[in-house]
Design a protein around this motif. Sequence first.
Motif, PDB file in Angstrom:
ATOM      1  N   THR A   1       0.727  -1.205   0.018  1.00 14.02           N
ATOM      2  CA  THR A   1       0.154  -0.010  -0.114  1.00 14.02           C
ATOM      3  C   THR A   1       1.063   1.119   0.023  1.00 14.02           C
ATOM      4  N   LEU A   2       0.313   2.429  -0.315  1.00 16.20           N
ATOM      5  CA  LEU A   2       1.129   3.645  -0.096  1.00 16.20           C
ATOM      6  C   LEU A   2       1.666   4.118   1.123  1.00 16.20           C
TER       7      LEU A   2
ATOM      8  N   TRP B   1       5.306   4.217   2.117  1.00 17.54           N
ATOM      9  CA  TRP B   1       6.214   5.370   1.891  1.00 17.54           C
ATOM     10  C   TRP B   1       6.506   5.899   3.281  1.00 17.54           C
TER      11      TRP B   1
ATOM     12  N   SER C   1       5.223   1.525  -6.105  1.00 10.10           N
ATOM     13  CA  SER C   1       4.200   2.629  -6.184  1.00 10.10           C
ATOM     14  C   SER C   1       3.807   2.793  -7.509  1.00 10.10           C
TER      15      SER C   1
ATOM     16  N   PHE D   1       0.116   2.217  -8.892  1.00  4.38           N
ATOM     17  CA  PHE D   1      -0.768   3.032  -8.487  1.00  4.38           C
ATOM     18  C   PHE D   1      -0.934   4.088  -9.588  1.00  4.38           C
TER      19      PHE D   1
END
Length: 141
Positions: free
Chosen positions: A71-72, A75, A122, A125
């Motif tokens: 998932t983000l 980060w 990423s 996405f």
Amino acid sequence: MVRFATGPAVPEQLLPTLAMFSAPPAVAGNAWRALAGPGQDEVQFALLGTLAALLLPHLFLLPRYLRMRFTLGFWAFTFTLAASATYGVRMLSLSPSTWHTSLSWTVVETATALIGAVAARSLAFLPRPRRLARPGRVQHT
């Protein structure tokens, strides 16, 4: 902090954001080094010990991180990785030797590879480009 001890478990997609708790000692250590200059003092040892204590739980969470869907939220690791790697290299530079130099490069390479892996994952996405209709064909919507 109370929620972690007494509340419900953190949702899995937010678990990587726990890495942000590990960043303050690394950032403070980098700032202290800039203010006080190179050298080892009680403040540096306290910050280094705190950083180690806050990073250690992530070693135990590593298998869980590897099983998770990306998932983000991952980060959140990048800032902690960069700040910790910078602090680690600065601390290793206090006693220069071939061994410390090699370890410093390993720290930099590992942090760079992990941050690059988060960036690469990423890319999934990003919105996909739309296909254009072939010339001469009418596209109905």
